[in-house]
Design an enzyme around this catalytic site. Structure first.
Site, PDB file in Angstrom:
ATOM      1  N   GLU A  32      -6.769  -2.249   5.820  1.00  0.00           N
ATOM      2  CA  GLU A  32      -5.744  -2.289   7.057  1.00  0.00           C
ATOM      3  C   GLU A  32      -6.174  -1.573   8.240  1.00  0.00           C
ATOM      4  O   GLU A  32      -6.612  -0.393   8.545  1.00  0.00           O
ATOM      5  CB  GLU A  32      -4.440  -1.606   6.326  1.00  0.00           C
ATOM      6  CG  GLU A  32      -3.310  -2.259   6.987  1.00  0.00           C
ATOM      7  CD  GLU A  32      -3.195  -3.543   6.150  1.00  0.00           C
ATOM      8  OE1 GLU A  32      -3.322  -4.754   6.801  1.00  0.00           O
ATOM      9  OE2 GLU A  32      -2.708  -3.735   5.029  1.00  0.00           O
ATOM     10  N   ASP A  35      -9.745  -4.407  11.201  1.00  0.00           N
ATOM     11  CA  ASP A  35     -10.132  -5.760  11.679  1.00  0.00           C
ATOM     12  C   ASP A  35     -10.604  -5.533  12.890  1.00  0.00           C
ATOM     13  O   ASP A  35     -11.697  -5.814  13.493  1.00  0.00           O
ATOM     14  CB  ASP A  35      -9.316  -6.949  11.482  1.00  0.00           C
ATOM     15  CG  ASP A  35      -7.938  -6.862  12.097  1.00  0.00           C
ATOM     16  OD1 ASP A  35      -7.498  -5.585  12.400  1.00  0.00           O
ATOM     17  OD2 ASP A  35      -7.086  -7.882  11.830  1.00  0.00           O
ATOM     18  N   GLY A 125       8.940 -11.439  10.295  1.00  0.00           N
ATOM     19  CA  GLY A 125       9.024  -9.963  10.418  1.00  0.00           C
ATOM     20  C   GLY A 125       8.521  -8.959   9.223  1.00  0.00           C
ATOM     21  O   GLY A 125       8.913  -7.845   9.192  1.00  0.00           O
ATOM     22  N   LEU A 128       3.870 -10.721   6.751  1.00  0.00           N
ATOM     23  CA  LEU A 128       3.287 -11.602   5.904  1.00  0.00           C
ATOM     24  C   LEU A 128       2.483 -12.822   7.050  1.00  0.00           C
ATOM     25  O   LEU A 128       2.199 -13.803   6.522  1.00  0.00           O
ATOM     26  CB  LEU A 128       4.027 -12.249   5.026  1.00  0.00           C
ATOM     27  CG  LEU A 128       4.703 -11.270   3.938  1.00  0.00           C
ATOM     28  CD1 LEU A 128       5.357 -11.922   3.165  1.00  0.00           C
ATOM     29  CD2 LEU A 128       3.552 -10.488   3.327  1.00  0.00           C
ATOM     30  N   ASP A 175      -5.392 -12.031  10.228  1.00  0.00           N
ATOM     31  CA  ASP A 175      -4.411 -13.067   9.874  1.00  0.00           C
ATOM     32  C   ASP A 175      -4.930 -14.492   9.891  1.00  0.00           C
ATOM     33  O   ASP A 175      -4.592 -15.213   9.196  1.00  0.00           O
ATOM     34  CB  ASP A 175      -3.024 -12.748  10.702  1.00  0.00           C
ATOM     35  CG  ASP A 175      -2.745 -11.337  10.532  1.00  0.00           C
ATOM     36  OD1 ASP A 175      -3.284 -10.507   9.701  1.00  0.00           O
ATOM     37  OD2 ASP A 175      -1.939 -10.829  11.485  1.00  0.00           O
TER      38      ASP A 175
HETATM   39  C1  GLA Z   1      -1.499  -6.916  11.911  1.00  0.00           C
HETATM   40  C2  GLA Z   1      -2.562  -7.714  12.786  1.00  0.00           C
HETATM   41  C3  GLA Z   1      -3.888  -7.789  12.067  1.00  0.00           C
HETATM   42  C4  GLA Z   1      -4.236  -6.402  11.423  1.00  0.00           C
HETATM   43  C5  GLA Z   1      -3.108  -5.794  10.808  1.00  0.00           C
HETATM   44  C6  GLA Z   1      -3.616  -4.334  10.257  1.00  0.00           C
HETATM   45  O1  GLA Z   1      -1.396  -7.808  10.725  1.00  0.00           O
HETATM   46  O2  GLA Z   1      -2.088  -9.000  13.226  1.00  0.00           O
HETATM   47  O3  GLA Z   1      -5.010  -8.151  13.132  1.00  0.00           O
HETATM   48  O4  GLA Z   1      -4.932  -5.140  12.670  1.00  0.00           O
HETATM   49  O5  GLA Z   1      -2.090  -5.872  11.543  1.00  0.00           O
HETATM   50  O6  GLA Z   1      -4.350  -4.560   9.233  1.00  0.00           O
END
Ligand code: GLA
Length: 384
Positions: A32, A35, A125, A128, A175
């Site tokens: 988390e 990225d 929200g 996901l 994502d």
């Molecule tokens: C959101 C962002 C991702 C990532 C996550 C945390 O989902 O869109 O790019 O940074 O938070 O891991």
């Protein structure tokens, strides 16, 4: 016209679509905020999808409507006037992709207009990636229908570019990569620097396990506040440590980091550096020992987000704590944080009991009821 969940392309546009594309939301198993630090992530595409029903027009208008648009109606833009400054609301997730393709060098001068109808069962929200699902469905469709010849990693970058510059959220590449590269029963092990991706067998079903999503119904938004602040802390940490990105630090560098950085920046850095290592450890553990062995890594990840990165909220902590107390193999918040959902890896036979216990604990704490459901790892974006 009142648009509701039953509304179709034909209701809005008055004729039938010719093609359907779809793209999934994602759950991040672990990794988390790594990225945008050029690090590692291990998300998977889920069996909740956005569909885009489409027909080709003869002019240069791009028109979109959606079953979930509170205002109803059709939004439109000319392919000759794509400009983020004139975009607003949810249609930016579609129009922004066309703009990003053009801005990043695709020739849209001979592209035809399209009518697009979006529907989705990815909860909004909840962390996901409902927005990435729309972006990736649109990106895949435009790439095909306009014959642009981009591959999936390139389309993921287009999705991120649009999210960053049209929508205005400073998010990373995870994502869109999960939505475009996902495969059934598997996670996507992604190196966010090179975009090299490996498919990793999750083996949940074979181990008698299921992945429970516990949506706290606390809404989060990444275009604002905390997310950007975390990103800034990471950049400060990397520059002070003299590396291009926190990906370039190892756990063994943390001692030096503690000496050089202020306490808050150090804890942000410690989260990223240890989280990258946990992703690598999770991939190895899945391959060598299977999913029952990854519980501890999920729990450590949650603690790191709660204490060092400080992106959890009491509802997420409670969901994780109750799931673990009731026997989950592992649990953690997932996604950007500040609300959204937690996940728990649970025995199939225990899922009802654990879900009920989490809901009961929320009621007792006086929190809004969570929405608890099971997700499975599913295929990435496709033409249906
Ligand atoms: C959101 C962002 C991702 C990532 C996550 C945390 O989902 O869109 O790019 O940074 O938070 O891991």
């Amino acid at each position: 016209m009142t648009i509701d969940q039953q509304t179709t392309f034909a209701d809005v546009f008055g004729y039938d679509p010719t093609v359907r594309y779809s793209a999934p939301g994602r759950v991040n198993l672990i990794g988390e905020h790594t990225d945008y630090n050029d690090g590692f992530v291990l998300p998977f595409a889920i069996d909740r999808r956005t569909t885009a029903d489409i027909a080709v027009r003869e002019d240069r208008l791009l028109r979109v409507a959606s079953a979930f648009d509170p205002d109803g109606g059709i939004h439109e833009v000319s392919l000759d006037a794509l400009d983020p400054a004139t975009m607003n609301g949810w249609s930016t997730y579609v129009f922004g992709i066309a703009w990003a393709l053009q801005d990043r060098g695709s020739d849209l001068s001979r592209a035809t207009g399209l009518d697009v109808f979006i529907d989705s069962d990815v909860p909004v929200g909840a962390g996901l990636s409902s927005s990435a699902a729309i972006e990736c469905g649109a990106a895949l469709a435009f790439n095909d229908l306009w014959d642009l010849g981009l591959d999936r990693p390139a389309l993921a970058r287009i999705g991120q570019f649009s999210e960053n510059n049209a929508v205005g959220a400073p998010t990373g590449i995870m994502d869109q990569s999960a939505s475009l590269l996902g495969a059934a029963d598997s996670a996507v092990f992604l190196d966010c620097r090179s975009l090299d991706a490996e498919v990793v067998d999750l083996g949940f079903a074979a181990a008698g396990l299921e992945l429970l999503v516990m949506d706290t119904n606390v809404e989060h938004a990444h275009a604002t506040g905390g997310y950007a602040a975390r990103r800034a802390s990471c950049e400060l940490g990397a520059s002070t440590m003299g590396v291009p990105a926190l990906r370039d630090l190892a756990v063994s560098d943390l001692h030096r980091a503690e000496e050089l950085l202020d306490d808050e920046t150090f804890r942000r850095v410690r989260h990223i550096v240890t989280e990258d290592q946990r992703v690598l450890d999770t991939v190895r553990t899945l391959r060598e020992q299977g999913p029952r062995a990854i519980g501890e890594l999920l729990v450590r990840s949650h603690e790191s987000m709660r204490d060092d990165f400080e992106i959890s909220v009491p509802q997420l902590d409670l969901a994780v704590e109750v799931a673990l107390r009731e026997g989950a193999v592992g649990a953690r918040m997932t996604g950007g944080g500040f609300g959204g959902a937690a996940i728990a890896l649970v025995d199939q036979a225990e899922r009802e009991r654990i879900g009920t216990a989490v809901s009961a604990a929320f009621a007792e704490a006086g929190y809004t009821a969570p929405t608890v459901f099971v997700v499975h790892a599913a295929a990435g974006a496709r033409r249906d």
